[in-house]
Design an enzyme around this catalytic site. Structure first.
Site, PDB file in Angstrom:
ATOM      1  CG  ASN A 107      -2.166  -0.836   0.997  1.00  0.00           C
ATOM      2  OD1 ASN A 107      -2.615  -0.978  -0.134  1.00  0.00           O
ATOM      3  ND2 ASN A 107      -2.696  -1.392   2.053  1.00  0.00           N
ATOM      4  CB  THR A 109       5.435   0.505  -2.388  1.00  0.00           C
ATOM      5  OG1 THR A 109       6.211   0.117  -1.251  1.00  0.00           O
ATOM      6  CG2 THR A 109       6.348   0.634  -3.591  1.00  0.00           C
ATOM      7  CG  ASP A 135      -1.215  -7.260   4.562  1.00  0.00           C
ATOM      8  OD1 ASP A 135      -1.186  -8.210   5.359  1.00  0.00           O
ATOM      9  OD2 ASP A 135      -0.589  -6.202   4.742  1.00  0.00           O
ATOM     10  NE  ARG A 274       1.393 -23.190  27.036  1.00  0.00           N
ATOM     11  CZ  ARG A 274       0.919 -23.161  28.271  1.00  0.00           C
ATOM     12  NH1 ARG A 274      -0.099 -22.341  28.550  1.00  0.00           N
ATOM     13  NH2 ARG A 274       1.416 -23.921  29.210  1.00  0.00           N
ATOM     14  CD  GLN A 282       2.186 -14.839   9.394  1.00  0.00           C
ATOM     15  OE1 GLN A 282       1.011 -14.768   9.058  1.00  0.00           O
ATOM     16  NE2 GLN A 282       2.637 -14.226  10.473  1.00  0.00           N
TER      17      GLN A 282
END
Length: 282
Positions: A107, A109, A135, A274, A282
């Protein structure tokens, strides 16, 4: 006069950002009108320091390494740009006979790309944005470069949690990247078999989350896995103003929404919770 190309990488690198760089170089080499392909070493800020490397000078064997190398071979940055900066770029492009500017990023960039286009459109300099982000939230694209690679890693993280969650009868919260959009969490959550998926676009009701875990326990399923986007927000917090919400986060003892959610679930059910954060893997 040479018609050179400048490639600039911005933001967090995806697993395939180098592959798109390789594609630019190979296409440029096939075009007799193109001279050199420059890489801006270190992102947008490298434009002002004119820190460029001639990528067309590399041999084919070295260039092919780009196809199998994750992250950014020419570096990246989140360099802040202001209106006066864009005007300066034109003179730098002309100095190096750059006729094509390709910005590869998400976004921020793409926003910079739009500004650069505006100052270059009457200067015979073409500006192109390459939609790179895990994303998957860039307008006009079905799937951005790097999204599927991130989904694969996030899915594997959720998948690997199943055995330990089932063995110990725990609630596991897997926090995935995505501040404002939940495509990554949604795809990975479904593919990895998460029982509950929380996204930034849909503020969650804690009581509904708690009920879902209780129903699984009642059905004899001793564990639950939640896929939670880092930008997930409760319905209560969604009612706060941006300023109020930022203040709450700043004063919170929890490093992220997953830890707060986990504490509330554990307090309500007495069941062990947990938190797993795959983070930049990622």
């Amino acid at each position: 006069m040479s018609q050179n190309v400048l490639v600039v990488h911005g933001g967090g690198p995806t697993a395939v950002i180098n592959a798109s760089l390789y594609g630019v170089i190979e296409e440029a080499k096939r075009n007799p009108e193109v001279g050199k392909v420059y890489g801006a070493i270190g992102g947008t800020g490298a434009i002002f320091s004119e820190t460029f490397i001639d990528l067309t000078s590399f041999d084919d064997e070295k260039l092919k390494l780009l196809l199998h190398t994750p992250a950014s071979a020419i570096g990246s940055s989140r360099y802040p740009l202001y209106e006066k900066d864009y005007e300066k770029m034109v003179d730098i492009f002309k100095k190096h006979d750059i006729k094509y500017v390709l910005l590869n990023g998400g976004n921020g960039t793409m926003d910079a790309c739009g500004h650069i286009y505006e100052v270059c459109k009457d200067q015979d300099i073409k500006v192109v944005g390459i939609p790179k982000t895990i994303d998957n939230d860039i307008y006009g694209t079905d799937m951005t470069f790097g999204f599927q690679s991130a989904v694969d890693i996030a899915t594997n993280a959720i998948d690997c949690i199943h055995t330990t969650a089932a063995s110990h009868g725990r609630v596991f919260i897997v926090e995935l990247m995505g501040h404002k959009v939940g495509w990554l969490t949604l795809h990975a959550g479904i593919a990895g078999g998460a029982d509950i998926i929380l996204l930034p676009e849909m503020p969650y009701n804690f009581d509904a989350v708690l009920m879902a875990v209780k129903q699984r326990n009642k059905a004899g399923k001793r564990f639950s896995i939640l896929a939670v986007a880092e930008g997930a927000i409760s319905q209560e917090d969604a009612q706060l103003s941006k300023k109020e919400y930022q203040k709450k986060k700043a004063n919170s003892p929890f490093p992220s929404v997953s830890y707060e959610l986990g504490k509330r679930i554990q307090d309500a059910l007495g069941q062990e919770v947990r938190i797993v954060v795959p983070g930049h893997t990622q």
